[in-house]
Write a protein that holds these residues in place. Sequence first.
Motif, PDB file in Angstrom:
ATOM      1  N   GLN A 440       0.921  -1.219   0.183  1.00  0.00           N
ATOM      2  CA  GLN A 440      -0.295   0.152  -0.164  1.00  0.00           C
ATOM      3  C   GLN A 440       1.058   1.363   0.091  1.00  0.00           C
ATOM      4  OE1 GLN A 440      -2.846   0.048   3.501  1.00  0.00           O
ATOM      5  NE2 GLN A 440      -2.733   2.539   3.228  1.00  0.00           N
ATOM      6  N   TYR A 441       0.487   1.860  -0.851  1.00  0.00           N
ATOM      7  CA  TYR A 441       1.240   3.733  -0.689  1.00  0.00           C
ATOM      8  C   TYR A 441       0.369   4.641  -0.691  1.00  0.00           C
ATOM      9  CZ  TYR A 441       4.005   7.368  -1.807  1.00  0.00           C
ATOM     10  OH  TYR A 441       4.907   8.629  -1.731  1.00  0.00           O
ATOM     11  N   ARG A 442      -0.681   4.877   0.587  1.00  0.00           N
ATOM     12  CA  ARG A 442      -0.672   6.683   0.436  1.00  0.00           C
ATOM     13  C   ARG A 442       0.264   7.731   0.728  1.00  0.00           C
ATOM     14  NH1 ARG A 442      -2.979   6.440   6.311  1.00  0.00           N
ATOM     15  NH2 ARG A 442      -1.570   7.791   6.069  1.00  0.00           N
ATOM     16  N   GLN A 480       0.791  20.901   3.794  1.00  0.00           N
ATOM     17  CA  GLN A 480       0.809  19.120   4.764  1.00  0.00           C
ATOM     18  C   GLN A 480       0.971  18.621   3.978  1.00  0.00           C
ATOM     19  OE1 GLN A 480      -3.309  20.085   7.075  1.00  0.00           O
ATOM     20  NE2 GLN A 480      -1.868  21.892   7.749  1.00  0.00           N
ATOM     21  N   THR A 481       1.378  17.325   4.202  1.00  0.00           N
ATOM     22  CA  THR A 481       1.612  16.005   3.176  1.00  0.00           C
ATOM     23  C   THR A 481       1.639  14.903   4.644  1.00  0.00           C
ATOM     24  OG1 THR A 481       3.010  17.478   1.919  1.00  0.00           O
ATOM     25  CG2 THR A 481       3.401  14.883   2.095  1.00  0.00           C
ATOM     26  N   ASP A 482       1.685  13.789   4.173  1.00  0.00           N
ATOM     27  CA  ASP A 482       1.158  13.019   5.165  1.00  0.00           C
ATOM     28  C   ASP A 482       1.928  11.438   3.836  1.00  0.00           C
ATOM     29  OD1 ASP A 482       1.673  10.372   6.812  1.00  0.00           O
ATOM     30  OD2 ASP A 482       0.041  11.168   7.831  1.00  0.00           O
ATOM     31  N   LYS A 483       2.751  11.114   4.248  1.00  0.00           N
ATOM     32  CA  LYS A 483       2.563   9.252   3.239  1.00  0.00           C
ATOM     33  C   LYS A 483       2.789   8.642   3.988  1.00  0.00           C
ATOM     34  CE  LYS A 483       4.621  12.163  -0.704  1.00  0.00           C
ATOM     35  NZ  LYS A 483       6.329  12.832  -1.730  1.00  0.00           N
ATOM     36  N   LEU A 484       2.718   7.115   3.771  1.00  0.00           N
ATOM     37  CA  LEU A 484       2.703   5.882   4.252  1.00  0.00           C
ATOM     38  C   LEU A 484       3.199   4.736   3.355  1.00  0.00           C
ATOM     39  CD1 LEU A 484       2.843   4.117   6.988  1.00  0.00           C
ATOM     40  CD2 LEU A 484       0.167   4.353   6.400  1.00  0.00           C
ATOM     41  N   GLY A 485       4.005   3.735   3.738  1.00  0.00           N
ATOM     42  CA  GLY A 485       3.687   2.982   2.657  1.00  0.00           C
ATOM     43  C   GLY A 485       4.933   1.936   3.210  1.00  0.00           C
ATOM     44  N   GLN A 486       3.356   0.803   2.942  1.00  0.00           N
ATOM     45  CA  GLN A 486       3.745  -1.020   3.731  1.00  0.00           C
ATOM     46  C   GLN A 486       3.551  -1.991   2.739  1.00  0.00           C
ATOM     47  OE1 GLN A 486       1.333  -2.056   6.677  1.00  0.00           O
ATOM     48  NE2 GLN A 486      -0.321  -1.005   5.381  1.00  0.00           N
ATOM     49  N   TYR A 487       4.625  -3.057   3.082  1.00  0.00           N
ATOM     50  CA  TYR A 487       4.584  -3.472   2.175  1.00  0.00           C
ATOM     51  C   TYR A 487       4.728  -5.411   3.839  1.00  0.00           C
ATOM     52  CZ  TYR A 487       6.141   0.044  -0.059  1.00  0.00           C
ATOM     53  OH  TYR A 487       6.535   0.941  -1.551  1.00  0.00           O
ATOM     54  N   SER A 488       3.724  -6.288   3.116  1.00  0.00           N
ATOM     55  CA  SER A 488       3.306  -7.230   4.697  1.00  0.00           C
ATOM     56  C   SER A 488       3.529  -8.699   3.338  1.00  0.00           C
ATOM     57  CB  SER A 488       2.708  -6.976   5.060  1.00  0.00           C
ATOM     58  OG  SER A 488       2.769  -5.799   5.150  1.00  0.00           O
ATOM     59  N   LEU A 489       4.027  -9.774   4.001  1.00  0.00           N
ATOM     60  CA  LEU A 489       3.824 -10.849   3.666  1.00  0.00           C
ATOM     61  C   LEU A 489       2.916 -11.189   5.120  1.00  0.00           C
ATOM     62  CD1 LEU A 489       6.293 -12.004   2.765  1.00  0.00           C
ATOM     63  CD2 LEU A 489       4.786 -12.128   1.595  1.00  0.00           C
ATOM     64  N   PHE A 490       1.458 -12.625   5.003  1.00  0.00           N
ATOM     65  CA  PHE A 490       0.974 -12.811   5.920  1.00  0.00           C
ATOM     66  C   PHE A 490       0.307 -14.293   5.714  1.00  0.00           C
ATOM     67  CE2 PHE A 490      -1.660 -10.372   2.857  1.00  0.00           C
ATOM     68  CZ  PHE A 490      -2.789 -11.247   2.662  1.00  0.00           C
ATOM     69  N   PHE A 491       0.062 -14.974   6.833  1.00  0.00           N
ATOM     70  CA  PHE A 491      -0.209 -16.573   6.296  1.00  0.00           C
ATOM     71  C   PHE A 491      -0.477 -16.563   8.227  1.00  0.00           C
ATOM     72  CE2 PHE A 491       1.227 -20.823   8.051  1.00  0.00           C
ATOM     73  CZ  PHE A 491       0.207 -21.591   7.395  1.00  0.00           C
TER      74      PHE A 491
END
Length: 778
Positions: A440-442, A480-491
């Motif tokens: 996700q990139y927001r 005003q800036t807010d940038k969030l990135g996340q990368y995941s693996l799930f099981f």
Amino acid sequence: MKFSAVRRLAGDDRNRDGGSRARFFIGTVALLAGCSSSITIARAQSSVTLPAVTVESPAQKRNPARAAGTSARRTRAAAAVPQRNRNVTPAEPTPSERAAAAAAAQAGAKLGYRAMPSSTTLRTGASPLDTSQVVNVVPEQVLKDQLPRNLDDALVNVSGITQTNTLAGTQDAVIRRGFGDNRDGSIMRNGMPLVQGRSLNPAVESVEVLKGPASLLYGIMDPGGIVNTISKRPELYQHGSITVLGSTYGSKNGADATFDVTGPIGKGGLAYRFIAYGVNEDYWRNFGRHRETLIAPSLAWYGDTTTVQLNYEHRDFIYPFDRGTAFDPITKAPLAIPATRRLDEPFNNMWGTSDLVQGSVEQRLNEDWKLYAGYSYNTETFSANQLRITGVNALTGIETRSNDGTQGSLSNVSYGTSYLQGRFWIGGMRNDVLFGGDGQYRTIYRKNLIRQPTPSFNFYSPVYGLIQPGTTVSASDSDQTDKLGQYSLFFQDTLHVTDRFALVAGVRYMDYDQLAGRGRPFKANTDLAGDKVLPLGGVILKLTDQVSLYASYTQSLKPTSTIAPLTGGVVVGSNIAPEEGVSWETGAKFDINQRLSGTVAFYDIDKKNVLVSQLNSATGIVEFRTAGKVRSRGIEIDVTGRLTDNWSMIGSYGYTDARVIEDPTLAGMALQNVALNTASLYLVYDFGTALPGRLRLGAGAHYVGDRPGDAANTFVLPSYVVADAFASYETNYQNLPVIYQLNVKNLFDTVYYPSAVSNLNVALGDARRVSLSATVKF
């Protein structure tokens, strides 16, 4: 009813009814065009409900009796012909016929408030009785009956939910189990995140709430849970509807219209849906307007082992930007002015557009395994005039204000996920597994922030229109800036030790980074990166096929961040621990005869590393640290479904004790906007076939207890009860089903306060709204 009747309902008798339908279509298109020119849309539900359908092969025609003198040659020739008119194998139903029959079979369940969660919420599609987490559903028919105006309105049917800061009525903002805020990433569409301010519209079929920490499946999240809105999908049988609605809203009027059509394209499993919606409504307070339009086309392909979905939504909107009223800072009571009187100016509006594109592919590999991949992109742009209250004097009526505004706000989120879901056996024990990843990139960006002083104002003798929207751009507040990135693996694995006992275990590995700040030149006030492993565990004990007990342990993670600068120039970095939530939960679930389902849940959630401030007396500097801790404990009961053949219901009760446990100044305080007690009950009586048409009557109410209006608990929002009612009557007009529906929201015109940001920014609940709609199905 045979399929000839279904074809009549779907519109095959075109010649006989063509003139009437043409008039309906022309009138509705004209209304939608007028709404669109004003920027329109509103909340009307109009999906088709079919009567029961029986798929039967065509009856065999009898050959007429022949004369006794038929020649022997003709008799022998006839005997030699293959007996194809005898023992005929019925033709295989087409996909369209199967879809129509399935829809007819589900119609009664929908009318009875039958609620089953979408597979996108828990990713697995498992029965609620076979999971260790709670999903509460607001079914499609409840939305049609109640006509909620926004997501907050729909979720009054779910336990433990209250409203928080809606940004002057322009954002979805729901607290779940004591936690949540607007733009906190918890609102989903088909299991994928949204950034648009309002997510409930006529393209949504139902709403689901996954309670408790949901980070295993959804990544960075508060521990209260997520809200998943489910799209209406294309269907393989032709049908549609037109709804026109008129309303009185307080002393103001409004109108809206919805057009919804779906059906097959060819015979290969391809289907389409098109939804258009518009509303033109004056606001119930002394000024304001709501104009909105929605266009939502979608396509789907239903193959033997493959399903492809593609949907798009575009909307234009103008909302009143209404910060509500104020409470007297001395008496802690609401200002003694009419509820309709606004404290700002008629130019306080928000206007903008949003776009949503989603696509997904589900491939069944065999009877046990399937692969899913989905992608979503959501963006919203808006500008707003936001004249803000900075002080009130209840004795003199003098109010100080700041002429604020936002120009060029842009938010977007890009999200992709793929996972494999299936089952295998080890030692005679079944394993239901889920394995996948997501990214996700927001971005949340606000370009120009207006800050401009303005003369004071007397709210006892208001004179509006003496000032114009502000134009002074504050460089230090802009960009005003807010940038969030996340990368995941799930099981996740659900191990069925026996037919009645199962163990659940799961883990997510997550990598994230966040940058936030503001100002020209830009200054980062958050600059961090990190990774985390989050576990999940659970136990399921099925007492019977209809009742199960469960217990679970789950965790959540949310980095501490801020756009605004902290005292002393502190930057939130990787050295400041993220907020971490831990939840223990147990309860019972039931699904009685596939008619009445519900949950009883007991939970205990701790969230630590909450950012707190403390004055260092030696240096005189306010220091920030992550020593804060909050806790939420509670009981939740949710029930929905059919009580008898005539009575249906949806009801809930929530007890939420949410308070600060560790903090230098706030320890022991209840969390802002969280009510200790909430409850709701809505009952519907269906007269069925007792009358010439189908009459349904429904009424109910929801209760929200006292809540603190700010973090320091300096004032209290009083408890309230709001009642609603509706009546619908379905009949036929020229072989077309027509539904007339009357809705009264806030039946007794109760004045209430659903949430507050501070004593100067207290939201007012909607006044009584009466609407009458007509829906024509074709």
